[in-house]
Design a protein around this motif. Sequence first.
Motif, PDB file in Angstrom:
ATOM      1  N   VAL A   1       0.851  -1.191   0.000  1.00  0.00           N
ATOM      2  CA  VAL A   1       0.000   0.000   0.000  1.00  0.00           C
ATOM      3  C   VAL A   1       0.888   1.243   0.000  1.00  0.00           C
ATOM      4  N   ASP A   2       0.717   2.074  -0.991  1.00  0.00           N
ATOM      5  CA  ASP A   2       1.472   3.316  -1.046  1.00  0.00           C
ATOM      6  C   ASP A   2       0.759   4.327  -0.154  1.00  0.00           C
ATOM      7  N   PRO A   3       1.487   4.960   0.791  1.00  0.00           N
ATOM      8  CA  PRO A   3       0.812   5.917   1.691  1.00  0.00           C
ATOM      9  C   PRO A   3       0.031   6.991   0.949  1.00  0.00           C
ATOM     10  N   SER A   4       0.371   7.230  -0.332  1.00  0.00           N
ATOM     11  CA  SER A   4      -0.385   8.269  -1.054  1.00  0.00           C
ATOM     12  C   SER A   4      -1.812   7.789  -1.371  1.00  0.00           C
ATOM     13  N   GLU A   5      -2.052   6.470  -1.213  1.00  0.00           N
ATOM     14  CA  GLU A   5      -3.433   5.968  -1.388  1.00  0.00           C
ATOM     15  C   GLU A   5      -4.276   6.278  -0.159  1.00  0.00           C
ATOM     16  N   LEU A   6      -3.607   6.680   0.936  1.00  0.00           N
ATOM     17  CA  LEU A   6      -4.338   6.948   2.176  1.00  0.00           C
ATOM     18  C   LEU A   6      -4.693   8.428   2.251  1.00  0.00           C
ATOM     19  N   SER A   7      -5.558   8.754   3.237  1.00  0.00           N
ATOM     20  CA  SER A   7      -5.972  10.157   3.363  1.00  0.00           C
ATOM     21  C   SER A   7      -5.367  10.822   4.596  1.00  0.00           C
ATOM     22  N   LEU A   8      -4.417  10.128   5.238  1.00  0.00           N
ATOM     23  CA  LEU A   8      -3.862  10.647   6.495  1.00  0.00           C
ATOM     24  C   LEU A   8      -3.240  12.024   6.320  1.00  0.00           C
ATOM     25  N   ARG A   9      -3.459  12.891   7.337  1.00  0.00           N
ATOM     26  CA  ARG A   9      -2.795  14.196   7.293  1.00  0.00           C
ATOM     27  C   ARG A   9      -2.129  14.566   8.619  1.00  0.00           C
ATOM     28  N   ILE A  10      -2.603  13.975   9.722  1.00  0.00           N
ATOM     29  CA  ILE A  10      -2.012  14.298  11.033  1.00  0.00           C
ATOM     30  C   ILE A  10      -1.845  13.007  11.838  1.00  0.00           C
ATOM     31  N   GLY A  11      -0.740  12.903  12.581  1.00  0.00           N
ATOM     32  CA  GLY A  11      -0.571  11.805  13.534  1.00  0.00           C
ATOM     33  C   GLY A  11      -0.475  12.385  14.928  1.00  0.00           C
ATOM     34  N   MET A  12      -1.107  11.721  15.889  1.00  0.00           N
ATOM     35  CA  MET A  12      -1.034  12.175  17.286  1.00  0.00           C
ATOM     36  C   MET A  12      -0.294  11.077  18.044  1.00  0.00           C
ATOM     37  N   PHE A  13       0.990  11.311  18.258  1.00  0.00           N
ATOM     38  CA  PHE A  13       1.839  10.246  18.782  1.00  0.00           C
ATOM     39  C   PHE A  13       2.364  10.586  20.175  1.00  0.00           C
ATOM     40  N   GLY A  14       2.367   9.605  21.051  1.00  0.00           N
ATOM     41  CA  GLY A  14       2.885   9.841  22.395  1.00  0.00           C
ATOM     42  C   GLY A  14       2.950   8.546  23.175  1.00  0.00           C
ATOM     43  N   ALA A  15       3.047   8.670  24.475  1.00  0.00           N
ATOM     44  CA  ALA A  15       3.116   7.549  25.422  1.00  0.00           C
ATOM     45  C   ALA A  15       4.527   7.023  25.608  1.00  0.00           C
ATOM     46  N   GLU A  16       5.477   7.513  24.809  1.00  0.00           N
ATOM     47  CA  GLU A  16       6.879   7.087  24.962  1.00  0.00           C
ATOM     48  C   GLU A  16       7.767   8.136  24.301  1.00  0.00           C
ATOM     49  N   PRO A  17       9.046   8.179  24.689  1.00  0.00           N
ATOM     50  CA  PRO A  17       9.935   9.161  24.056  1.00  0.00           C
ATOM     51  C   PRO A  17      10.206   8.796  22.600  1.00  0.00           C
ATOM     52  N   TRP A  18      10.330   9.785  21.765  1.00  0.00           N
ATOM     53  CA  TRP A  18      10.713   9.571  20.370  1.00  0.00           C
ATOM     54  C   TRP A  18      11.485  10.793  19.923  1.00  0.00           C
ATOM     55  N   SER A  19      12.355  10.598  18.954  1.00  0.00           N
ATOM     56  CA  SER A  19      13.273  11.678  18.610  1.00  0.00           C
ATOM     57  C   SER A  19      12.754  12.477  17.421  1.00  0.00           C
ATOM     58  N   ASP A  20      13.402  13.619  17.188  1.00  0.00           N
ATOM     59  CA  ASP A  20      13.060  14.442  16.040  1.00  0.00           C
ATOM     60  C   ASP A  20      13.335  13.724  14.730  1.00  0.00           C
ATOM     61  N   GLU A  21      14.392  12.902  14.743  1.00  0.00           N
ATOM     62  CA  GLU A  21      14.720  12.140  13.529  1.00  0.00           C
ATOM     63  C   GLU A  21      13.596  11.161  13.210  1.00  0.00           C
ATOM     64  N   THR A  22      13.074  10.525  14.263  1.00  0.00           N
ATOM     65  CA  THR A  22      11.959   9.593  14.062  1.00  0.00           C
ATOM     66  C   THR A  22      10.749  10.354  13.523  1.00  0.00           C
ATOM     67  N   ARG A  23      10.533  11.552  14.064  1.00  0.00           N
ATOM     68  CA  ARG A  23       9.433  12.376  13.564  1.00  0.00           C
ATOM     69  C   ARG A  23       9.586  12.601  12.052  1.00  0.00           C
ATOM     70  N   LYS A  24      10.805  13.006  11.656  1.00  0.00           N
ATOM     71  CA  LYS A  24      11.028  13.295  10.236  1.00  0.00           C
ATOM     72  C   LYS A  24      10.717  12.067   9.386  1.00  0.00           C
ATOM     73  N   HIS A  25      11.201  10.914   9.863  1.00  0.00           N
ATOM     74  CA  HIS A  25      10.993   9.676   9.126  1.00  0.00           C
ATOM     75  C   HIS A  25       9.497   9.383   8.974  1.00  0.00           C
TER      76      HIS A  25
END
Length: 429
Positions: A196-220
């Motif tokens: 599935v190519d993500p461009s087939e999806l309609s996602l525009r925002i992710g709400m992520f939390g509950a654990e630490p994550w880095s800026d690099e992970t965000r970019k990815h």
Amino acid sequence: MFQEKEQFMTKEEIRALQLERIRRQVKHAYENVAFYRRKFDEAGLKPEDIRTLDDVSRIPFTVKDDLRDHYPYGILAVPIGTVNRLHASSGTTGIPTVVSYTEKDLNTWSNLMARCYSCAGVTPDDIVQNAYGYGLFTGGLGFHMGAERLRTLVIPTATGNTKRQISMMKDMKSTVLCCTPSYALYLIEALKEEGVDPSELSLRIGMFGAEPWSDETRKHIEKSLGIKAQDLYGMSELYGPGVAVECPQQNGLHVWSDEFYVETIDPDTEEVLPPGEKGEIVFTMLSREAMPLLRYRTKDLAVINWDRCACGRSHPRIMRIKGRSDDMLIVGGVNVFPSQIEDILVSIPELGEQFQIVLETAKLDHLFVQVEVAPEFWGKADLKQLAEKVGDRLQASLTLRARIELLEPGTIPRTQGKAKRVIDNRKKI
Ligand code: DLL
């Protein structure tokens, strides 16, 4: 915008409301919870002594063990008949931390979560897919109630069944994805596998939390899914998710400080630190009925910034949570946080996102890091050279030589919830 007035309060308005609410909460806790009464009496403090916000530093701290010591019904300040819900989080000691809510508390929490969605850019026209765990964990129901309060369509997919998760996302045209950053990483892999190519999806925002994550992970994540990935912080003891969230500036998480009074302290001396200095975050809940929490030590480490944000909000920001004081490993005398290792590993293109730190010997005198190679480099990269490069990068940043093991993509167990970054294989003595 949901609760626009509350979102854009000025610092003066926030401070005035905080003082009024803290004085009321202190009285509520003192009069209705024997535990707080005892603590105040021992400190020679009366609720009337809290006259200004500076006096807050005189209030004794509350810690997780205090909650465990009061298992099962926590630090209840209301009759059990008026409690509407409880959640619980399990810990390493085996005794869960139980948190309880009155109807009013659930209402406040729903508003806070709706505010978080709104601040992050979600509107009632969005379609929210909520892949946090439903149940005793506060993630699922917290995100669910907030979406309903915002009057947004919410799909309670919960964790698990990744194939169905993907088909729901496609068919229902979900625009917002709520889950842990680890699960988002896993979904990215699973999308590839499913073709599935993500461009087939309609996602525009992710709400992520509950654990630490880095800026690099965000970019990815942002690049792979074509979305804005917003950080959201909370903990069960403080209702759950919804304490702080990023606005579209992505420059720190706004703490909803009409409901939470936030301080940072030096974890050793317990002194309150000035804004801008990194320390342990301490929260006082400003209107919780069922279980008032005064100066609760979170063990999370961060910096507070009271400068008005470019978005126009004055709610103070905690700059990205980098780790917890109890996550810190001391390897040969050097302090190491798993998040520091993550920052470095994700910046090396030949590596995948999955890694773990393995503790082997009773005495922590060396660091052993296992990390997956990125699928496109597996079988192509010279593993010996790559391991050396990873070791060099880690050494430059941590001043430590780590033993590196490069693993085939897919070897490290994926998680639907919080990632387990440290594997403790040390023999218990
Ligand atoms: O993790 C509540 C939550 C659910 C927050 C969903 C966000 C999204 P607990 O299980 O009690 O509650 O774990 C709380 O998780 O003290 C932090 O160490 C960590 N944590 C939570 N959010 C973040 C974040 C939920 N955005 C503990 N960044 C907290 C870093 C986070 N760490």
